[in-house]
Write an enzyme that holds these catalytic residues in place. Structure first.
Site, PDB file in Angstrom:
ATOM      1  N   GLY A  92       0.768  -1.177   0.011  1.00  0.00           N
ATOM      2  CA  GLY A  92       0.042  -0.177   0.116  1.00  0.00           C
ATOM      3  C   GLY A  92       1.107   1.173  -0.015  1.00  0.00           C
ATOM      4  N   GLY A  93       2.175   1.115   0.013  1.00  0.00           N
ATOM      5  CA  GLY A  93       2.955   2.183   0.245  1.00  0.00           C
ATOM      6  C   GLY A  93       2.955   3.077  -1.219  1.00  0.00           C
ATOM      7  CG  PHE A  94       2.781   2.750  -6.146  1.00  0.00           C
ATOM      8  CD1 PHE A  94       3.851   3.538  -6.809  1.00  0.00           C
ATOM      9  CD2 PHE A  94       1.551   2.622  -6.895  1.00  0.00           C
ATOM     10  CE1 PHE A  94       3.885   4.057  -7.853  1.00  0.00           C
ATOM     11  CE2 PHE A  94       1.571   3.383  -8.200  1.00  0.00           C
ATOM     12  CZ  PHE A  94       2.639   3.809  -8.552  1.00  0.00           C
ATOM     13  CG  ASP A 144       7.948   1.016   0.529  1.00  0.00           C
ATOM     14  OD1 ASP A 144       6.773   0.804   0.686  1.00  0.00           O
ATOM     15  OD2 ASP A 144       8.738   1.190  -0.398  1.00  0.00           O
ATOM     16  CD  GLN A 193      11.317   3.428  -1.437  1.00  0.00           C
ATOM     17  OE1 GLN A 193      11.791   4.116  -2.316  1.00  0.00           O
ATOM     18  NE2 GLN A 193      10.401   2.461  -1.883  1.00  0.00           N
ATOM     19  N   GLY A 220      10.599   2.468  -5.392  1.00  0.00           N
ATOM     20  CA  GLY A 220      11.163   4.017  -5.504  1.00  0.00           C
ATOM     21  C   GLY A 220      11.673   4.325  -6.968  1.00  0.00           C
ATOM     22  CG  ASP A 270       4.898  -5.473  -9.865  1.00  0.00           C
ATOM     23  OD1 ASP A 270       4.044  -4.639 -10.067  1.00  0.00           O
ATOM     24  OD2 ASP A 270       5.769  -4.968  -8.999  1.00  0.00           O
ATOM     25  CG  HIS A 339      -0.911 -10.426 -27.905  1.00  0.00           C
ATOM     26  ND1 HIS A 339      -0.149 -11.392 -28.652  1.00  0.00           N
ATOM     27  CD2 HIS A 339      -0.251  -9.112 -28.016  1.00  0.00           C
ATOM     28  CE1 HIS A 339       0.775 -10.827 -29.175  1.00  0.00           C
ATOM     29  NE2 HIS A 339       0.950  -9.454 -28.808  1.00  0.00           N
TER      30      HIS A 339
END
Length: 372
Positions: A92-94, A144, A193, A220, A270, A339
């Site tokens: 959830g930091g992003f 983070d 980070q 980051g 990812d 695809h």
């Protein structure tokens, strides 16, 4: 978690990761299933058509809807989604970073308003892990403090200090919970980070790698900096990470980014790019990208990519996909996503084969030659 290095080719690594739910061969690309679903696809698509052994879910989104306790009542993410491979859950930091207008970090965690109903919430390192225990993800990312780039040295220093402090709290809490019989089959990764400042990256990496995490991520990056800065930062950081544990570069990226960073020692990736681009009509091929909504494809009988063996390319023409897109037919999202994800997953498998054969440099040269 079991981790084994099968072969190296200079810095590039082919590894095997075993969790409670699957065996993962690296390099690996993890499709993003933010709310427990890869957009337009289901568990059958992921397992039987694409052969994906690990996907990513997001703690922030699943906590807000449908709620981690609801998911826990169904047997965690595996029981809820019927996907039997491994799940990695982001912390959830992003989201705190990307929704900065409705969130604020302090020394103890992140306060935020729900983007759904405006309700107030507070994520601490312990709270995040409690949610992930309920989700029963195989790999849990810890909380983070992520900053936008470029940023001031003062802000990056604060980010690193908070990230180290929260990591200490996270690993201590996880050890305590495991001693209580909770999270025994779950693994915990820390996030390095430091922006693109090598001294801050070094400080963060050296402190985090003293702690008994199961794996380490580089966070980051791909948040506004130039690609060359990202590559240089990864090249500096990977040698600071334990050789005998997985290395994960978060939220990256293009096919070129995957190739460049595997060459620099990264194992796991990812990104929402393959599915997001698919929904917008941009399809990845061995020779570069095409935009299927273009008029040139209206009568094109060829598949998206004649070198591709995916479900979509074996069955449908560019003309049909062009028609589906122009008609706003929902089937397009599924076929295009199948695809693009097949392309990414196949790219990762091709890189693994090249590393095992000791021919990664040759693979990289051929990869770029096709796209010129």
């Amino acid at each position: 978690m079991e981790f084994h290095i099968d072969k190296t080719d200079n810095l590039a690594r082919a590894c095997t990761i075993k969790t409670a739910h699957s065996t993962i061969q690296t390099p690996v690309f993890m499709p993003v299933g933010t709310v427990g679903s890869v957009k337009s696809l289901d568990a059958y698509d992921m397992q039987n058509i694409l052969g994906a052994n690990i996907i990513l879910g997001n703690t922030y989104h699943l906590y807000l809807r449908p709620g981690d306790e609801t998911i826990n009542n169904f047997g965690g993410l595996h029981g809820f989604t019927k996907y039997n491979g491994s799940f990695l859950t982001d912390s959830g930091g992003f989201q705190a970073f990307s929704l900065s207008d409705i969130s604020k970090a302090d020394e103890n965690g992140v306060k935020f308003k729900s983007h759904i109903d405006g309700s107030l919430h507070y994520f601490t390192p312990q709270k995040v892990l409690d949610i992930e225990y309920n989700l029963n993800s195989d790999i849990m990312m810890i909380l983070d403090d992520l900053v936008e780039l470029p940023s001031t040295k003062e802000r990056i220093n604060l980010s690193v200090s908070r990230t180290i402090k929260w990591a200490e709290q996270s690993i201590a809490y996880h050890i305590r919970k495991q001693n209580e019989g909770i999270g025994l089959n779950q693994n915990i990764f820390a996030i390095i980070q430091g922006g693109t400042d090598i001294e801050f990256r070094k400080k963060c990496a050296l402190e985090l790698t003293k702690m008994p995490f199961d794996g380490f991520a580089i966070g980051g990056l791909s948040v506004g900096e130039e690609n060359t800065l990202m590559y240089d930062t990864v090249e500096f950081t990977t040698p600071l990470m334990p050789e005998n544990k997985p290395r994960y570069l978060m939220g990256v990226g293009t096919p070129e980014d995957l190739v460049e960073n595997v060459e620099r020692g990264v194992d796991m990736f990812d990104c929402v790019m393959p599915t997001r681009n698919a929904r917008n009509g941009t399809l990845f091929t061995s020779f570069g990208k095409i935009n299927i909504k273009g008029a040139s494809f209206i009568k094109d009988e060829k598949p998206i990519d004649e070198e591709c063996g995916c479900y979509t390319c074996k069955r449908y023409s560019r003309a049909y996909l062009n028609h589906l897109y122009r008609a706003k037919e929902l089937t397009f999202f599924r076929l295009a996503s199948l695809h693009n994800l097949h392309y990414y997953l196949t790219l990762a498998r091709q890189m693994r084969s090249a590393i095992l054969a000791g021919e990664f440099t040759k693979f990289k040269s051929e990869f770029y030659a096709k796209r010129s």
